[in-house]
Design an enzyme around this catalytic site. Structure first.
Site, PDB file in Angstrom:
ATOM      1  N   HIS A  94     -43.383  13.963  38.621  1.00  0.00           N
ATOM      2  CA  HIS A  94     -44.679  14.664  38.569  1.00  0.00           C
ATOM      3  C   HIS A  94     -44.748  15.762  39.638  1.00  0.00           C
ATOM      4  CE1 HIS A  94     -46.260  10.561  37.027  1.00  0.00           C
ATOM      5  NE2 HIS A  94     -46.131  11.353  35.976  1.00  0.00           N
ATOM      6  N   GLU A 108     -49.697  21.383  34.804  1.00  0.00           N
ATOM      7  CA  GLU A 108     -48.234  21.459  34.855  1.00  0.00           C
ATOM      8  C   GLU A 108     -47.729  22.579  33.949  1.00  0.00           C
ATOM      9  OE1 GLU A 108     -48.845  17.226  34.002  1.00  0.00           O
ATOM     10  OE2 GLU A 108     -46.889  16.885  34.920  1.00  0.00           O
ATOM     11  N   ARG A 143     -40.480  21.237  30.270  1.00  0.00           N
ATOM     12  CA  ARG A 143     -40.558  20.247  31.341  1.00  0.00           C
ATOM     13  C   ARG A 143     -39.317  19.360  31.233  1.00  0.00           C
ATOM     14  NH1 ARG A 143     -44.017  14.657  31.568  1.00  0.00           N
ATOM     15  NH2 ARG A 143     -43.574  14.167  33.732  1.00  0.00           N
TER      16      ARG A 143
HETATM   17  C1  LIG Z   1     -42.300  11.086  34.976  1.00  0.00           C
HETATM   18  C2  LIG Z   1     -43.402  10.432  34.213  1.00  0.00           C
HETATM   19  O1  LIG Z   1     -43.721   9.297  34.427  1.00  0.00           O
HETATM   20  O2  LIG Z   1     -44.034  11.195  33.328  1.00  0.00           O
HETATM   21  P1  LIG Z   1     -45.310  10.782  32.456  1.00  0.00           P
HETATM   22  O3  LIG Z   1     -46.393  10.440  33.401  1.00  0.00           O
HETATM   23  O4  LIG Z   1     -45.594  12.036  31.671  1.00  0.00           O
HETATM   24  O5  LIG Z   1     -44.872   9.634  31.612  1.00  0.00           O
HETATM   25 MG   LIG Z   2     -48.566  13.662  32.285  1.00  0.00          MG
END
Ligand SMILES: CC(=O)OP(=O)(O)O
Ligand SMILES: [Mg+2]
Ligand SMILES: Nc1ncnc2c1ncn2[C@@H]1O[C@H](COP(=O)(O)OP(=O)(O)O)[C@@H](O)[C@H]1O
Length: 399
Positions: free
Chosen positions: A180, A385, A91
């Site tokens: 996300h 994901e 990711r």
């Molecule tokens: C992009 C982001 O905020 O990722 P996470 O929610 O995993 O911190």
């Molecule tokens: Mg997450």
């Protein structure tokens, strides 16, 4: 065919090992407190017993080595040798305008992810550490990067530009990227499949609310707007992030409190949000427990969180001129019945009607929580994901 999926953070690393023949998860786990004393590795082989170790894990290279050792451990492992891993998928949070889809890692790709450090200072450096740690431990294995930003590259200019001098976009690429994306993509598609309707014909609002949170307006199957911005700080109130605020507050507070750029960034990312208002926790479980016991600060934190979320839903109804489906996902969206209940309680003008019994059911499958006569379908869809990353990785190494 085995694919290892890695989500590397600055002091943590989550992993899942997939058998791509049937997309089953062979094992998953996480390493926490990398670079601190007493790092923790939690390894969960599917169908086996969870196994925890506490040791010193100085950096991501050693973290990956420990993960590979756990995966091949005689007692807790799920394969004989690391040679069985055919590819690794990572990711990567910030791909900016450089990456519109997933790609195989090479020297140029790494260079570009490095160039984007400024646009995701909390995330991209950790991803590079993860990629290079894999290179050191498994030099011959192909790696793929999957970007949080890719799904949002379809947003129109009117949604992604900020109303500031255009030269800042031209020179420094200051714009909304959104994050996300892998999750918003997955749950919007899964929602359409659940409803047995083509995604292209639906107006969907996906609410990814975990530790970090964002909403996306998905119209004709593509992202047309999303609540996170140039960085994952904009939009919703989150565990420790402020979300939206008057930009004039930043220089004002820096001046009054004599804060540096680093300090003000740290305050907005790590010492704000639910944590700051409740004064006790960034975790929605603890906030709702304290609220049930009458704690005023936690009640206020909950109300502010829910109010901001609901305002964003309203604005995306306006953005799309309607909504057919609202999807809740991620840690809070999938598990907190009270958040879903309170949000929907005030969406009656849209014809939203929640079924309180369905809303209480806990399940790992996509499910409807609205009544049959609700004008908008309200669904809970568990996100995945890692599966999207594994699929993209598998697809790219086949080419
Ligand atoms: C992009 C982001 O905020 O990722 P996470 O929610 O995993 O911190
Ligand atoms: Mg997450
Ligand atoms: N049963 C629950 N009720 C309310 N909130 C929950 C529950 N389970 C998990 N959460 C929330 O989910 C958050 C984590 O969500 P997650 O999507 O795993 O976040 P991330 O991937 O950003 O770490 C936790 O901070 C917690 O507040």
């Amino acid at each position: 065919m085995k694919v290892l999926v890695i989500n590397a953070g600055s002091s943590s690393l989550k992993y899942q090992l997939y058998n791509m023949t049937d997309e089953s998860v062979l094992a998953k786990g996480r390493v926490e407190r990398i670079g601190m004393d007493s790092s923790i590795l939690v390894h969960e082989p599917t169908g086996g017993e969870e196994y925890n170790t506490v040791s010193e894990i100085l950096d991501h290279t050693i973290a990956i080595r420990r993960v590979l050792e756990s995966l091949t451990d005689e007692k807790h492992g799920v394969m004989k040798s690391v040679d069985e891993i055919d590819a690794v998928g990572h990711r990567v949070v910030q791909g900016a305008e450089s990456f519109k889809e997933s790609v195989l890692v090479d020297k140029d790709v790494k260079k570009e992810i490095r160039r984007l450090f400024d646009l995701a200072p909390l995330h991209n450096p950790a991803h590079i550490m993860g990629i290079e740690a894999v290179e050191l431990n498994m030099p011959d294995v192909p790696q793929v990067v999957v970007f949080d930003t890719a799904f949002h590259q379809t947003m129109p200019e009117k949604a992604y530009l900020y109303a500031i001098p255009k030269v800042l976009y031209k020179k420094h690429k200051v714009r909304r990227y959104g994050f996300h994306g892998t999750s918003h993509y997955y749950v919007s598609l899964a929602a359409a499949e659940y409803l047995k309707r083509p995604l292209k014909e639906l107006k969907v609002i996906t609410c990814h609310i975990g530790n970090g949170g964002s909403l996306t307006a998905v119209k004709d199957g593509i992202s047309v707007d999303t609540s996170m911005g140039m960085t994952p700080l904009e939009g919703l109130i989150m565990g420790t992030r402020s979300g939206d605020l008057d930009p004039a507050i930043v220089p004002y507070v820096m001046n009054k409190e004599e804060l540096s750029i680093g300090e003000v960034n740290f305050m907005l990312n790590k010492h704000s949000g639910l944590m700051a208002i409740s004064g006790s926790s960034s975790d929605m479980r603890e906030i709702t427990d304290a609220m049930a016991e009458g704690d005023a600060n936690s009640t206020l934190a909950f109300e502010m969180f829910e109010y901001r979320l609901r305002k964003y839903i309203g604005s995306y109804v306006a953005a799309m001129d309607g909504v057919d489906v609202i999807v809740f996902t991620a840690g809070i969206g999938e598990n907190s019945a009270i958040v879903r209940e309170k949000v929907c309680e005030n969406l009656t003008y849209l014809g939203v009607k929640l079924d309180p019994e369905l809303n209480k059911i806990r399940s790992g499958d996509p499910r409807r929580i609205s009544t049959p006569d609700s004008k908008v379908e309200v669904l809970v869809v568990p996100t995945n994901e890692e599966l999207v990353i594994a699929r993209d990785t598998y697809k790219l190494i086949q080419k």
